[in-house]
Design a protein around this motif. Structure first.
Motif, mmCIF file in Angstrom:
data_model
loop_
_atom_site.group_PDB
_atom_site.id
_atom_site.type_symbol
_atom_site.label_atom_id
_atom_site.label_comp_id
_atom_site.label_asym_id
_atom_site.label_seq_id
_atom_site.Cartn_x
_atom_site.Cartn_y
_atom_site.Cartn_z
ATOM 1 N N GLY A 300 0.825 -1.193 0.000
ATOM 2 C CA GLY A 300 0.000 0.000 0.000
ATOM 3 C C GLY A 300 0.862 1.247 0.000
ATOM 4 N N GLY A 301 0.336 2.325 0.549
ATOM 5 C CA GLY A 301 1.022 3.609 0.507
ATOM 6 C C GLY A 301 2.390 3.592 1.153
ATOM 7 N N VAL A 302 2.539 2.841 2.241
ATOM 8 C CA VAL A 302 3.819 2.845 2.955
ATOM 9 C C VAL A 302 4.931 2.275 2.086
ATOM 10 C CG1 VAL A 302 3.552 0.550 4.013
ATOM 11 C CG2 VAL A 302 4.909 2.296 5.171
ATOM 12 N N GLY A 303 4.577 1.400 1.148
ATOM 13 C CA GLY A 303 5.591 0.800 0.289
ATOM 14 C C GLY A 303 6.248 1.780 -0.655
ATOM 15 N N TYR A 304 5.607 2.929 -0.867
ATOM 16 C CA TYR A 304 6.144 3.935 -1.784
ATOM 17 C C TYR A 304 7.058 4.937 -1.087
ATOM 18 C CZ TYR A 304 2.839 2.354 -5.317
ATOM 19 O OH TYR A 304 2.153 1.597 -6.232
ATOM 20 N N THR A 305 7.172 4.846 0.227
ATOM 21 C CA THR A 305 7.959 5.832 0.947
ATOM 22 C C THR A 305 9.447 5.507 0.872
ATOM 23 O OG1 THR A 305 7.793 4.626 3.048
ATOM 24 C CG2 THR A 305 6.054 6.218 2.545
ATOM 25 N N TRP A 306 10.249 6.557 0.967
ATOM 26 C CA TRP A 306 11.706 6.395 0.919
ATOM 27 C C TRP A 306 12.204 5.593 2.111
ATOM 28 C CZ3 TRP A 306 15.232 7.112 -2.699
ATOM 29 C CH2 TRP A 306 16.580 7.148 -2.328
ATOM 30 N N GLU A 307 11.535 5.725 3.248
ATOM 31 C CA GLU A 307 11.996 5.069 4.469
ATOM 32 C C GLU A 307 11.779 3.559 4.439
ATOM 33 O OE1 GLU A 307 11.417 9.262 5.018
ATOM 34 O OE2 GLU A 307 10.033 7.711 4.324
ATOM 35 N N HIS A 308 10.843 3.087 3.630
ATOM 36 C CA HIS A 308 10.558 1.656 3.567
ATOM 37 C C HIS A 308 11.575 0.947 2.682
ATOM 38 C CE1 HIS A 308 8.193 -2.061 3.279
ATOM 39 N NE2 HIS A 308 7.535 -1.606 4.325
ATOM 40 N N ASP A 309 11.770 -0.355 2.959
ATOM 41 C CA ASP A 309 12.763 -1.129 2.208
ATOM 42 C C ASP A 309 12.242 -1.653 0.872
ATOM 43 O OD1 ASP A 309 14.674 -0.856 4.237
ATOM 44 O OD2 ASP A 309 13.930 -2.627 5.306
ATOM 45 N N ALA A 310 10.936 -1.547 0.616
ATOM 46 C CA ALA A 310 10.369 -2.178 -0.573
ATOM 47 C C ALA A 310 11.010 -1.663 -1.859
ATOM 48 C CB ALA A 310 8.855 -1.954 -0.615
ATOM 49 N N HIS A 311 11.305 -0.377 -1.916
ATOM 50 C CA HIS A 311 11.863 0.173 -3.159
ATOM 51 C C HIS A 311 13.278 -0.332 -3.416
ATOM 52 C CE1 HIS A 311 14.656 3.318 -1.565
ATOM 53 N NE2 HIS A 311 13.841 3.293 -0.526
ATOM 54 N N LEU A 312 13.981 -0.756 -2.356
ATOM 55 C CA LEU A 312 15.329 -1.294 -2.539
ATOM 56 C C LEU A 312 15.280 -2.613 -3.310
ATOM 57 C CD1 LEU A 312 16.814 -0.587 1.005
ATOM 58 C CD2 LEU A 312 17.077 0.791 -1.072
ATOM 59 N N PHE A 313 14.307 -3.460 -2.973
ATOM 60 C CA PHE A 313 14.141 -4.723 -3.698
ATOM 61 C C PHE A 313 13.670 -4.466 -5.126
ATOM 62 C CE2 PHE A 313 13.911 -6.155 0.698
ATOM 63 C CZ PHE A 313 14.666 -7.312 0.653
ATOM 64 N N TYR A 314 12.751 -3.520 -5.269
ATOM 65 C CA TYR A 314 12.225 -3.183 -6.597
ATOM 66 C C TYR A 314 13.351 -2.725 -7.528
ATOM 67 C CZ TYR A 314 9.432 -0.608 -10.071
ATOM 68 O OH TYR A 314 8.885 -0.135 -11.235
ATOM 69 N N LYS A 315 14.212 -1.865 -7.019
ATOM 70 C CA LYS A 315 15.277 -1.299 -7.851
ATOM 71 C C LYS A 315 16.356 -2.331 -8.148
ATOM 72 C CE LYS A 315 14.376 3.393 -6.217
ATOM 73 N NZ LYS A 315 14.808 4.467 -5.300
ATOM 74 N N ARG A 316 16.694 -3.176 -7.171
ATOM 75 C CA ARG A 316 17.670 -4.226 -7.449
ATOM 76 C C ARG A 316 17.116 -5.182 -8.501
ATOM 77 N NH1 ARG A 316 21.882 -7.313 -4.933
ATOM 78 N NH2 ARG A 316 22.575 -5.335 -4.023
#
Length: 340
Positions: A300-316
């Motif tokens: 959800g919304g929290v996954g789009y925040t810079w502080e969350h780790d989800a974007h690190l997996f997405y970008k890798r």
């Protein structure tokens, strides 16, 4: 064919997993490459020398064991030049260059491989390499060069004269790239370049890392779905979430079988390796990105925040998907191999 890990491989997996959990947890990933962690990784576990022949100080293990280690470093999103050093080791292994391989096995040398051809006059190299994986952290660059004897590999000390490195802005914050310009940089030949087999082994190694990224992303979102409450219910109880998680799990199971098969082929059945390697990148690369994307969306919304780790997996996952060429190229190669 062995698609199930042996007891020794399971022990290796647990040792690497425990080390990375303690020395390189996800909050530390944002700090970037830590040479101290890399030194411990090699000093305590000897991972850099895992596939280096024993006569050069390594463990002499095969691609199956390397795949186990890469799955764990991928799951941990380990920053730094580990994957690039693995690529260089795979390239240098057949030429058996003692100086480079011994340094890698000892953990004294980090390396990178770039397949852009450089000009080599026997003692120095010239050329522009626009995107070198871990180019700012690596000590040695391995690259192909065309000579009168055909295509050979040359080694260039990146901290030496005639080398200019410029860090690039990259999507994956955990693993950098650099533009490298060689202008008469001292270089030495390593031996004839293993062209086709090299590409196949690189594909297998990358797929193993992607498998780890997939597994960690799925584990994280499953754990979240068990504790996140929306409208009075755990979100994992909603049909839309359950079906999405089931689809992601199915992709992971298929990817694991493909990676295990490809690693086995690299060690035991060279004739099957080209097809297995092409399949690994044609399927696993895209599946990894889809799992990482969907795991971010399910937060959800929290996954789009810079502080969350989800974007690190997405970008890798996205960076890995195109690292050795987009999946369409691997699908086309697989189709050619199958005469479709």
């Amino acid at each position: 064919m062995k698609l199930v890990l042996s007891p020794e491989q399971r022990e290796l997996r647990e040792a690497v997993r425990a080390f990375l959990r303690a020395a390189a947890p996800l909050p530390k990933v944002r700090e970037g490459y830590d040479p101290a962690v890399y030194a411990r990784l090699n000093g305590e576990l000897g991972l850099s020398g895992l596939i280096v022949p024993e006569e050069h100080g390594g463990a002499g293990a095969g691609m199956a064991e390397l795949a186990v280690a890469l799955e764990e470093t991928g799951a941990a999103l380990l920053p730094g030049p580990f994957l690039s050093t693995v690529f260089a080791t795979i390239a240098a292994g057949p030429v058996s260059d003692k100086e480079l391989l011994t340094g890698i096995a000892d953990g004294r040398v980090t390396a990178t491989l770039d397949r852009t051809e450089v000009l080599f006059d026997g003692t120095s190299a010239r050329g522009t390499l626009p995107q070198v994986l871990s180019g700012m952290e690596a000590d040695v660059l391995v690259a192909p060069a065309r000579t009168g004897d055909g295509l050979v590999l040359v080694a260039v000390e990146l901290a030496g004269p005639g080398v200019r490195r410029t860090a690039l802005d990259t999507l994956d914050l955990t693993r950098g790239q650099a533009a490298v310009v060689l202008d008469g940089a001292p270089a030495r030949p390593l031996g004839r370049a293993p062209e086709a087999e090299l590409h196949d082994r690189l594909c297998v190694a990358l797929a193993a890392e992607q498998l780890g990224v997939m597994r960690a992303a799925l584990d994280a979102i499953v754990a979240y779905a068990k504790i996140r409450v929306a409208f009075g219910r755990y979100i994992g109880s909603y049909q839309g979430v359950k079906h999405k998680l089931a689809d992601m799990h199915g992709k992971l199971e298929q990817a694991e079988s493909i990676v295990r098969y490809a690693a086995w082929a690299a060690d035991e059945s060279p004739g099957e390796l080209p097809g297995a390697a092409a399949l690994a990148q044609a399927y696993v690369g895209r599946a990894c990105f889809e799992v990482a994307r969907d795991h971010l969306l399910l937060y959800g919304g929290v996954g789009y925040t810079w502080e969350h780790d989800a974007h690190l997996f997405y970008k890798r996952a996205k960076a890995d998907e195109v690292l050795l060429g987009p999946p369409r190229l691997h699908r086309a190669r697989l189709a050619d191999l199958l005469e479709l």
